[in-house]
Every structure is written in C-alpha cells, then in structure tokens.
Design an enzyme around this catalytic site. Structure first.
Site, short mmCIF file in Angstrom:
data_model
loop_
_atom_site.label_atom_id
_atom_site.label_comp_id
_atom_site.label_asym_id
_atom_site.label_seq_id
_atom_site.Cartn_x
_atom_site.Cartn_y
_atom_site.Cartn_z
N TYR A 42 0.82 -1.21 0.00
CA TYR A 42 0.00 0.00 0.00
C TYR A 42 0.86 1.27 0.00
CZ TYR A 42 -4.19 -2.71 1.21
OH TYR A 42 -5.24 -3.59 1.22
N GLY B 2 -17.73 3.71 -3.15
CA GLY B 2 -18.41 5.00 -3.06
C GLY B 2 -19.85 4.98 -3.53
#
Length: 328
Positions: free
Chosen positions: A53, A221
């Site tokens: 990440y 989202g």
C-alpha cells in the site's frame, strides 16, 4: 465502542477497522497522522495495511509500495501507541522485480515480514495476512513459515484475504494436521452491491470460526450517497459514472430508503454489514479526518427487520449459502 472478538480468538477489536490503503497515494503523512490520532481517540483499535500500500501497487513504478507502512511506523515511533492498537498487514504482492519477491514461498514470507517490521518500526505484527491465495506453494511450506514467525514472536495471528471458501477449508485442514491455530480472519470484498461471498466464504468463515473483515464496504463509493453527491456537483471517474448509470434504479431506491429512515447511506451500508454475526469489522479507508468521522455513527445504527427486508429487495442476495442457493 463495543469491541468484538476476532472470530474464535480471544482478541478483541473495534467494530470498524481503519484501512490505510490511501496513505501515501492520496493522503499525505501529516493527514495520515491526524486520521490515526482521530481513530484512536474514537476507540478504533484495529488498523489494517499491506506491504504494497501507498502507491500504484506495483514495483515497476518509481515510487509507491511500502509507504503506508512507513507512515504507520513513523506514527508509532512517537510513542504510547503500539500497545493500544491491533496492527494487521499483508504479504503476497510483488515488492521488487525479482522472481522470489512475491507470493507465499518461505523465502518471500521471511523477507517480507522482516521488511514490514522495519517499515512499521515494531517488533511484532498482530495479524499477518496472506493478501491472496498462492496455489503454487504447498500449505506445508506456508504454514511452516508462519509457525516459525509465531514461535519467534514476530507474528501473533495469521489471516487471509481474497480466499475462496475452498481455500479456507484447505488451509484450515492443513493447519489442524500440524496442530496450528491457522487462519483467524478473512478479508473479502463484501457490500450490498457485491454479495458473492454469501455463497461459500461466509459459510466457511462461520464453520471454521474466522472473523470476516469486509473491504470496500461502500462499494467504491456507490453506497455513500453517490447520486446526491453528483447532484451537488461532485465529479466522478468515467468508470464510476458507468456504474451509476447501470445501477441507477437501485441507487435511487436505496438513497430514498436511507432518507426515509433518517440515516446517511454510508452508515446504512456499514450497519447492514455489522448486522451479520460473522462480520467482525468492515474496513473504512478514509482520505480525510472528516470521512473517518462520518463513518463512526454507523456502529450505533440499528436497522429494523423491515429495513433489512427492503435492502434485500433493492440489492438481492442469494437467499442461502451454497448449494441451497442454486440447487434443491
């Protein structure tokens, strides 16, 4: 904050997990520190990251991998924090371009763990997760490597991510043969728009006592009130725009239901996951402190049976696990 056992273990974690995938790529170090401080102050003790990440998730790029762990390590180095959090990271993804710089060989697991410990500036990882199944490495080799890390005190628990139900069963059978605890958690894609894990992964988690930790709980989202945000002028990527148009009738019904019960769409999406007893903690991946704060209310949202029924009507699941979902 009502803490929950992680699967069958005695370890207690917060019902929301702080995901840090955005740290480094979309969120700078100062903001990342503010988010972690706010999460800890709010009672969130479960922090999740991965060695890869912090960037484009590929070693072929000039900069990227390892940054999220470095930010967390710098935050921990300020003192007074390490023993207040349950720290989870992952191994599997390519970290360099060599033939042994990826996957789950004993060679890579050892090196990847040492590198993560260095970046995180800690002497142990609470939950070391396999980021994906490696079908080219035998479980005897994988478990031997993980057992050694546990014996050395570098790892406390082992988890999986993106495993199929079959992979969980295979892993646990091999672990039991070695008298090893095996997997304690599974991170899977799970939200109202993506319910495939209900077929085999959730039954496997229930049977073997794994805590399910859903990633992308807001569907990228889509379940965060995307229609209202677009109406207010929020721009979306072409891929998201295509998804909105494909799911518009369901999104409209969903956001209308949320308004009807007086809750934010993101909170409803998280509360729906937490309603499942197999789910330990959805992973929230805030880019800002404000986004983190918005998600905290979800742990106090109670959904009625009628609301749960209507959510199933809007976002149909499978009605049962396998094979009942598709056979008599």
């Amino acid at each position: 904050m009502n803490y929950k056992h992680l699967g069958r273990t005695g370890l207690k974690v917060s019902p929301l997990c702080l995901g840090t995938m955005n740290f480094g790529e979309f969120t700078d170090e100062a903001t990342s520190f503010d988010i972690m401080d706010s999460a800890l102050d709010a009672g969130i003790n479960y922090f999740d990251t991965a060695d890869v990440y912090g960037g484009p998730n590929t070693p072929d790029m000039e900069k990227g991998f390892g940054v999220s762990e470095e930010y967390i390590g710098n935050w921990l180095a300020q003192g007074g924090r390490r023993e207040r959090i349950v720290l989870a990271t992952k191994v599997y993804q390519p970290m360099e371009t060599g033939p042994n710089d990826k996957y789950l060989s004993a060679y890579h697991i050892r090196k990847a763990c040492e590198d993560s410990l260095r970046r995180l500036q800690t002497d142990h990882i609470d939950i070391y997760q396999m980021h994906h199944v490696d079908r080219n490495t035998p479980w005897e080799e994988i478990w031997q490597s993980m057992e050694l890390l546990v014996q050395q005190g570098k790892v406390l628990y082992v988890g999986s991510s993106n495993f199929a139900g079959w992979d969980i069963a295979t892993a646990q059978s091999a672990a039991k043969f070695r008298n090893f605890l095996g997997l304690v958690s599974e991170q899977s894609l799970y939200n109202l728009t993506a319910r495939t894990v209900e077929l085999e992964v959730i039954p496997a988690c229930r049977h073997y006592g794994l805590g399910l930790v859903p990633w992308s709980p807001l569907g990228g989202g889509l379940l965060g009130g995307v229609l209202q945000k677009v109406k207010e002028g929020r721009r979306t990527k072409p891929k998201v725009t295509d998804q909105i148009e494909k799911l518009r009738p369901q999104l409209e019904a969903y956001e209308n239901l949320c308004r009807e019960i007086g809750e934010q769409p993101s909170d409803v999406a998280l509360a729906w996951l937490l309603h499942n007893p197999v789910v330990t903690a959805p992973i929230t991946g805030p880019r800002t402190v404000e986004q983190l704060t918005e998600n905290l209310w979800a742990v106090d949202v109670s959904l009625s049976d009628e609301t749960l029924k209507r959510l199933d009507e809007i976002w149909p699941g499978y009605g049962a696990g396998a094979p009942e979902a598709y056979a008599w």
